[in-house]
Motif scaffolding. Structure first.
Motif, mmCIF file in Angstrom:
data_model
loop_
_atom_site.group_PDB
_atom_site.id
_atom_site.type_symbol
_atom_site.label_atom_id
_atom_site.label_comp_id
_atom_site.label_asym_id
_atom_site.label_seq_id
_atom_site.Cartn_x
_atom_site.Cartn_y
_atom_site.Cartn_z
ATOM 1 N N UNK A 103 0.640 -1.065 0.060
ATOM 2 C CA UNK A 103 -0.003 0.033 -0.040
ATOM 3 C C UNK A 103 0.822 1.152 0.053
ATOM 4 N N UNK A 104 1.880 1.311 0.899
ATOM 5 C CA UNK A 104 2.639 2.652 1.119
ATOM 6 C C UNK A 104 3.433 2.922 -0.365
ATOM 7 N N UNK A 182 -9.907 9.317 -6.878
ATOM 8 C CA UNK A 182 -10.546 10.150 -5.958
ATOM 9 C C UNK A 182 -10.035 9.717 -4.485
ATOM 10 N N UNK A 183 -9.861 10.622 -3.580
ATOM 11 C CA UNK A 183 -9.372 9.982 -2.222
ATOM 12 C C UNK A 183 -7.943 9.858 -2.121
ATOM 13 N N UNK A 184 -7.153 10.552 -2.770
ATOM 14 C CA UNK A 184 -5.948 10.229 -2.576
ATOM 15 C C UNK A 184 -5.042 11.187 -2.042
ATOM 16 N N UNK A 185 -5.603 12.037 -1.567
ATOM 17 C CA UNK A 185 -4.809 13.296 -0.736
ATOM 18 C C UNK A 185 -3.817 12.844 0.162
ATOM 19 N N UNK A 200 -11.718 1.561 10.457
ATOM 20 C CA UNK A 200 -12.151 2.747 9.466
ATOM 21 C C UNK A 200 -10.931 3.169 8.790
ATOM 22 N N UNK A 201 -9.791 3.119 9.350
ATOM 23 C CA UNK A 201 -8.508 3.494 8.541
ATOM 24 C C UNK A 201 -8.353 2.380 7.660
ATOM 25 N N UNK A 208 -8.523 3.665 -1.259
ATOM 26 C CA UNK A 208 -7.983 4.409 -2.333
ATOM 27 C C UNK A 208 -7.125 3.427 -3.135
ATOM 28 N N UNK A 209 -6.912 2.006 -2.701
ATOM 29 C CA UNK A 209 -6.283 0.966 -3.344
ATOM 30 C C UNK A 209 -7.333 0.951 -4.782
ATOM 31 N N UNK A 210 -8.455 0.709 -4.483
ATOM 32 C CA UNK A 210 -9.501 0.547 -5.488
ATOM 33 C C UNK A 210 -9.269 1.865 -6.371
#
Length: 233
Positions: A103-104, A182-185, A200-201, A208-210
């Protein structure tokens, strides 16, 4: 020898290559040799009891390669060999990491590419390498808003006729794909690190991965990037 088996030593070697490439700057055969070593570092998948320690090396190599791409974007030295084909090859390496499983690393690669292909404040090539050095050697996170962080510069404008190796292939398609996730800030990534609600995290991380996969998989239609993305998948 034993030093070569140590992933931290390989990280330091990649940082040194970055400084050689940007600061001298490296040219000709020297630059080609450095690029070959950086590409080899992008293929470092060594593992030990700590897991995929090769990913430590790949992340530094990504950051150095992004600094070289930034130099192409602003028409600075060194100029990558083979013109835009050389730049496209480097972008393909970053795209491969942007669809792999860690992920990172995936988010870092995506962020580096997005910054390169969008307008706004950015770091100079030498500052990009300096930030990688601070992260590896002093533990300063690249997203940290610390007072001693390198301040970003306004977006630079390249002199006419200086863009010998920019843009990469299908730059418009790349920019559209990167801006479409979207959601990659980065602030959201920081929020996850401090989150007390692990469920939730994890959900935000999965979302974000999707978003990254949804954005980048259509680039399989680009012949120049298809092999790298398919390999990452």
């Amino acid at each position: 020898g034993k030093e070569q088996d140590d992933p931290q030593t390989r990280q330091y070697a990649v940082l040194s290559l970055g400084r050689l490439c940007i600061t001298l700057p490296a040219q000709g055969e020297d630059l080609a040799t450095c690029l070959g070593a950086l590409e080899a570092a992008m293929g470092d998948y060594a593992t030990d009891r700590r897991g995929d320690v090769g990913s430590w090396v790949r992340q530094v190599a990504m950051e150095v390669l992004a600094a070289l791409l930034e130099a192409q974007r602003v028409g600075a030295q060194p100029t990558l060999p083979n013109g835009t084909k050389g730049t496209t090859r480097v972008v393909a390496h970053l795209l491969q990491q942007a669809v792999e499983k860690i992920d990172g690393l995936r988010e870092r690669s995506f962020g580096l590419l997005k910054r390169l292909l969008s307008e706004g404040e950015r770091h100079s090539p030498s500052e990009c390498v300096e930030l990688a050095y601070r992260r590896v050697c002093h533990g300063i996170n690249v997203r940290q808003r610390a007072s001693d962080q390198v301040a970003p510069e306004p977006a630079a404008t390249a002199p006419p006729g200086s863009l010998l190796a920019w843009p990469p292939c299908s730059a418009d398609e790349l920019a559209a794909a990167l801006s479409g996730a979207k959601g990659m800030a980065e602030e959201q990534v920081d929020d996850d690190a401090a989150a007390t609600d692990s469920a939730a995290a994890e959900k935000r991380k999965a979302d974000r991965s999707a978003a990254v996969f949804d954005a980048l998989v259509p680039l399989l239609a680009c012949e120049a990037y298809r092999p790298a993305i398919a390999l990452g998948l």
